[in-house]
Design a protein around this motif. Structure first.
Motif, PDB file in Angstrom:
ATOM      1  N   PHE A 218      -5.181  42.854 -18.168  1.00 20.21           N
ATOM      2  CA  PHE A 218      -6.410  43.503 -17.692  1.00 20.21           C
ATOM      3  C   PHE A 218      -6.564  44.883 -18.338  1.00 20.21           C
ATOM      4  N   LEU A 219      -5.442  45.607 -18.512  1.00 21.89           N
ATOM      5  CA  LEU A 219      -5.495  46.899 -19.179  1.00 21.89           C
ATOM      6  C   LEU A 219      -5.952  46.733 -20.629  1.00 21.89           C
ATOM      7  N   PHE A 220      -5.473  45.687 -21.290  1.00 25.51           N
ATOM      8  CA  PHE A 220      -5.909  45.429 -22.660  1.00 25.51           C
ATOM      9  C   PHE A 220      -7.407  45.137 -22.690  1.00 25.51           C
ATOM     10  N   LEU A 221      -7.902  44.387 -21.708  1.00 23.83           N
ATOM     11  CA  LEU A 221      -9.333  44.100 -21.631  1.00 23.83           C
ATOM     12  C   LEU A 221     -10.126  45.381 -21.419  1.00 23.83           C
ATOM     13  N   GLU A 222      -9.651  46.236 -20.515  1.00 20.29           N
ATOM     14  CA  GLU A 222     -10.322  47.516 -20.288  1.00 20.29           C
ATOM     15  C   GLU A 222     -10.341  48.352 -21.559  1.00 20.29           C
ATOM     16  N   GLY A 223      -9.212  48.373 -22.276  1.00 21.10           N
ATOM     17  CA  GLY A 223      -9.154  49.128 -23.510  1.00 21.10           C
ATOM     18  C   GLY A 223     -10.096  48.573 -24.571  1.00 21.10           C
ATOM     19  N   THR A 224     -10.209  47.255 -24.632  1.00 22.99           N
ATOM     20  CA  THR A 224     -11.107  46.628 -25.606  1.00 22.99           C
ATOM     21  C   THR A 224     -12.559  47.002 -25.324  1.00 22.99           C
ATOM     22  N   VAL A 225     -12.946  46.943 -24.066  1.00 18.85           N
ATOM     23  CA  VAL A 225     -14.318  47.334 -23.682  1.00 18.85           C
ATOM     24  C   VAL A 225     -14.550  48.808 -24.017  1.00 18.85           C
ATOM     25  N   HIS A 226     -13.569  49.641 -23.711  1.00 16.25           N
ATOM     26  CA  HIS A 226     -13.673  51.071 -24.003  1.00 16.25           C
ATOM     27  C   HIS A 226     -13.792  51.312 -25.503  1.00 16.25           C
ATOM     28  N   PHE A 227     -12.992  50.609 -26.285  1.00 24.52           N
ATOM     29  CA  PHE A 227     -13.042  50.744 -27.738  1.00 24.52           C
ATOM     30  C   PHE A 227     -14.412  50.342 -28.283  1.00 24.52           C
ATOM     31  N   VAL A 228     -14.906  49.212 -27.851  1.00 25.51           N
ATOM     32  CA  VAL A 228     -16.157  48.689 -28.397  1.00 25.51           C
ATOM     33  C   VAL A 228     -17.352  49.534 -27.964  1.00 25.51           C
ATOM     34  N   LEU A 229     -17.411  49.906 -26.706  1.00 27.47           N
ATOM     35  CA  LEU A 229     -18.611  50.533 -26.158  1.00 27.47           C
ATOM     36  C   LEU A 229     -18.618  52.055 -26.217  1.00 27.47           C
ATOM     37  N   VAL A 230     -17.428  52.684 -26.249  1.00 31.95           N
ATOM     38  CA  VAL A 230     -17.390  54.138 -26.071  1.00 31.95           C
ATOM     39  C   VAL A 230     -16.675  54.868 -27.199  1.00 31.95           C
ATOM     40  N   PHE A 231     -15.377  54.554 -27.445  1.00 34.11           N
ATOM     41  CA  PHE A 231     -14.566  55.432 -28.282  1.00 34.11           C
ATOM     42  C   PHE A 231     -13.576  54.624 -29.099  1.00 34.11           C
ATOM     43  N   ALA A 232     -13.602  54.816 -30.411  1.00 32.81           N
ATOM     44  CA  ALA A 232     -12.783  54.004 -31.296  1.00 32.81           C
ATOM     45  C   ALA A 232     -11.293  54.288 -31.166  1.00 32.81           C
ATOM     46  N   TRP A 233     -10.928  55.520 -30.784  1.00 35.91           N
ATOM     47  CA  TRP A 233      -9.508  55.888 -30.752  1.00 35.91           C
ATOM     48  C   TRP A 233      -8.927  55.718 -29.349  1.00 35.91           C
ATOM     49  N   ASP A 234      -9.256  54.598 -28.741  1.00 35.38           N
ATOM     50  CA  ASP A 234      -8.747  54.240 -27.416  1.00 35.38           C
ATOM     51  C   ASP A 234      -7.228  54.074 -27.446  1.00 35.38           C
ATOM     52  N   VAL A 235      -6.554  54.468 -26.339  1.00 33.89           N
ATOM     53  CA  VAL A 235      -5.100  54.311 -26.253  1.00 33.89           C
ATOM     54  C   VAL A 235      -4.690  53.147 -25.355  1.00 33.89           C
ATOM     55  N   LEU A 236      -5.617  52.619 -24.565  1.00 32.14           N
ATOM     56  CA  LEU A 236      -5.247  51.637 -23.543  1.00 32.14           C
ATOM     57  C   LEU A 236      -4.762  50.325 -24.153  1.00 32.14           C
ATOM     58  N   MET A 237      -5.368  49.909 -25.251  1.00 35.66           N
ATOM     59  CA  MET A 237      -4.962  48.650 -25.874  1.00 35.66           C
ATOM     60  C   MET A 237      -3.512  48.724 -26.347  1.00 35.66           C
ATOM     61  N   GLY A 238      -3.158  49.822 -27.002  1.00 39.37           N
ATOM     62  CA  GLY A 238      -1.785  49.993 -27.461  1.00 39.37           C
ATOM     63  C   GLY A 238      -0.805  50.076 -26.311  1.00 39.37           C
ATOM     64  N   TYR A 239      -1.201  50.741 -25.230  1.00 34.96           N
ATOM     65  CA  TYR A 239      -0.340  50.833 -24.051  1.00 34.96           C
ATOM     66  C   TYR A 239      -0.113  49.462 -23.430  1.00 34.96           C
ATOM     67  N   ALA A 240      -1.140  48.648 -23.400  1.00 36.16           N
ATOM     68  CA  ALA A 240      -1.013  47.320 -22.790  1.00 36.16           C
ATOM     69  C   ALA A 240      -0.001  46.463 -23.551  1.00 36.16           C
ATOM     70  N   VAL A 241      -0.083  46.472 -24.876  1.00 38.61           N
ATOM     71  CA  VAL A 241       0.850  45.683 -25.686  1.00 38.61           C
ATOM     72  C   VAL A 241       2.272  46.224 -25.532  1.00 38.61           C
ATOM     73  N   THR A 242       2.422  47.541 -25.579  1.00 38.37           N
ATOM     74  CA  THR A 242       3.742  48.146 -25.417  1.00 38.37           C
ATOM     75  C   THR A 242       4.320  47.842 -24.042  1.00 38.37           C
ATOM     76  N   ALA A 243       3.467  47.875 -23.024  1.00 31.42           N
ATOM     77  CA  ALA A 243       3.937  47.628 -21.652  1.00 31.42           C
ATOM     78  C   ALA A 243       4.524  46.236 -21.504  1.00 31.42           C
ATOM     79  N   LEU A 244       3.956  45.258 -22.189  1.00 32.11           N
ATOM     80  CA  LEU A 244       4.504  43.897 -22.099  1.00 32.11           C
ATOM     81  C   LEU A 244       5.932  43.848 -22.627  1.00 32.11           C
ATOM     82  N   LEU A 245       6.182  44.509 -23.757  1.00 29.10           N
ATOM     83  CA  LEU A 245       7.528  44.522 -24.314  1.00 29.10           C
ATOM     84  C   LEU A 245       8.489  45.284 -23.408  1.00 29.10           C
ATOM     85  N   VAL A 246       8.070  46.460 -22.950  1.00 28.77           N
ATOM     86  CA  VAL A 246       8.958  47.274 -22.120  1.00 28.77           C
ATOM     87  C   VAL A 246       9.187  46.615 -20.767  1.00 28.77           C
ATOM     88  N   ALA A 247       8.189  45.925 -20.238  1.00 29.57           N
ATOM     89  CA  ALA A 247       8.386  45.196 -18.981  1.00 29.57           C
ATOM     90  C   ALA A 247       9.482  44.142 -19.137  1.00 29.57           C
TER      91      ALA A 247
END
Length: 399
Positions: free
Chosen positions: A111-140
């Motif tokens: 869901f965080l990756f989805l939020e980051g994708t929407v944020h990237f597309v609609l608002v700001f290209a340098w979003d951090v949420l997508m990267g955090y979501a992928v990293t969180a899966l590995l660290v989890a």
């Protein structure tokens, strides 16, 4: 101000204050992207370098240098560490309840990756949420492994990242200096006069290159997430004597080493940009944690309550600040970037202050009525398990 003890619901005020500082501090860097001609595309052109107060000691140059130096990469690293802390807290909560791990956390990351994708597309290209979501899966996944495995992952990630930054720095030093690039006029016109759909189309057309930072810094993300886990488990955020000692050491080492090294890198020019942002800045971020914790412990941190409110609504504030800057700076809104082009840095710093005050006031007003921020509430609703009609009916019959 309340004493730094666990608040209702088990929240630690220090973590909320740190999140608030990280959000507003990240804006201290991003505001220069929004106010640069060409905006998001100007980052890839290398047009966001720190000003040089040695060659131009004017008051505006010095003020901009200090403002940007204190922020660039530092608060983003702080935010990344705090994501690791949050992940460790959720793991501990699942363990106390006897729930499997990562269990439903994979849905939260998705869901965080989805939020980051929407944020990237609609608002700001340098979003951090997508990267955090992928990293969180590995660290989890790593959280369910042994301490030995986590330690190996932490230092392996650090080594890979340092090697990559070293190669980039050496390559920059070896390449000839071509001077400052002229802005891409098409990108300048896009953000000054283009429509919102045009900007969306531009981000989608250049999605791969605009998503390069989380790929480049993935090793750093893993390291900082795991560092957050280690700091949390060591009690660095706890309102205890041991926690205060840890925070004092973090402030001393992080700022004592990080600030002089960072200053040297910043004054060294653009060749040392990667070294300053992706190696030295995380060290300063550790110092910031210690300094803010020290000030909060002694009740000498101005605006601590406001920072705590922003921290409690961190996701909403992060997206909200970028949305506000988009509407204020781009031609689809007030177009301040084009209006104030060439007028110096003072209005940019004023814009940061105005948006920060708006976020502080908005979070305070929202939390007077609601428990969570707006996007946090949507996330909670989307991820809360639903009871089936049959099970609900059975419970009603029992009553």
């Amino acid at each position: 101000m309340r004493k730094a003890t666990a608040a209702a619901g088990g929240r630690l005020p220090l973590l909320d204050v740190l999140r608030g500082a990280a959000i507003l501090g990240t804006l201290m860097t991003n505001v220069w992207i929004f106010t640069s001609p060409g905006s998001e595309w100007s980052v890839l052109q290398g047009r966001l370098d720190l000003p040089d107060p040695l060659s131009d000691p004017a008051p505006g140059t010095i003020a901009e240098f200090v403002f940007r130096f204190l922020a660039d990469g530092k608060f983003l690293s702080l935010l990344t560490i705090l994501f690791g802390v949050g992940l460790a807290i959720q793991f501990d909560s699942a363990a106390r309840r006897g729930q499997p791990w990562p269990g439903r956390y994979t849905r939260r990351a998705a869901f965080l990756f989805l939020e980051g994708t929407v944020h990237f597309v609609l608002v700001f290209a340098w979003d951090v949420l997508m990267g955090y979501a992928v990293t969180a899966l590995l660290v989890a996944w790593l959280l369910a492994r042994s301490e030995r495995v986590r330690r190996a992952a932490l230092w392996t990630a650090a080594a890979v990242h340092l090697a990559l930054v070293g190669l980039v720095t050496l390559g920059s030093l070896a390449s000839p200096d071509t001077g400052t690039k002229a802005p891409d006029l098409d990108a300048v016109r896009l953000y000054a006069d283009g429509s919102w759909p045009d900007q969306i189309r531009f981000r989608l057309d250049h999605a791969l290159i605009l998503r390069i930072e989380p790929v480049f810094s993935f090793g750093l993300l893993v390291f900082l997430f795991l560092l957050g886990v280690r700091l949390h488990r060591a009690g660095a955020f706890a309102p205890t004597t041991a926690g205060r000692r840890i925070r004092a050491r973090m402030a001393g080492w992080g700022l004592g080493l990080g600030l002089p090294l960072g200053l040297a890198a910043a004054l060294g020019g653009s060749d040392f940009f990667a070294l300053g942002r992706y190696v030295i800045a995380p060290l300063v971020a550790v110092g910031y944690i210690g300094l803010i914790g020290w000030a909060l412990d002694r009740r000498v941190l101005p605006g601590a309550a406001a920072l705590g409110n922003v921290g409690r609504t961190a996701l909403s504030a992060y997206v909200g600040q970028n949305l506000l800057c988009m509407l204020l700076c781009y031609g689809i809104g007030l177009g301040l970037t084009a209006r104030f082009a060439g007028t110096g840095p003072w209005w940019v710093m004023g814009l940061w202050a105005a948006v920060s005050l708006a976020l502080a006031a908005g979070s305070w007003l929202w939390l007077r009525r609601f428990e969570r921020g707006p996007l946090e509430a949507v996330q909670h609703w989307a991820l809360t398990p639903r009871r089936t009609g049959r099970r609900s009916g059975r419970r009603a019959a029992r009553r």
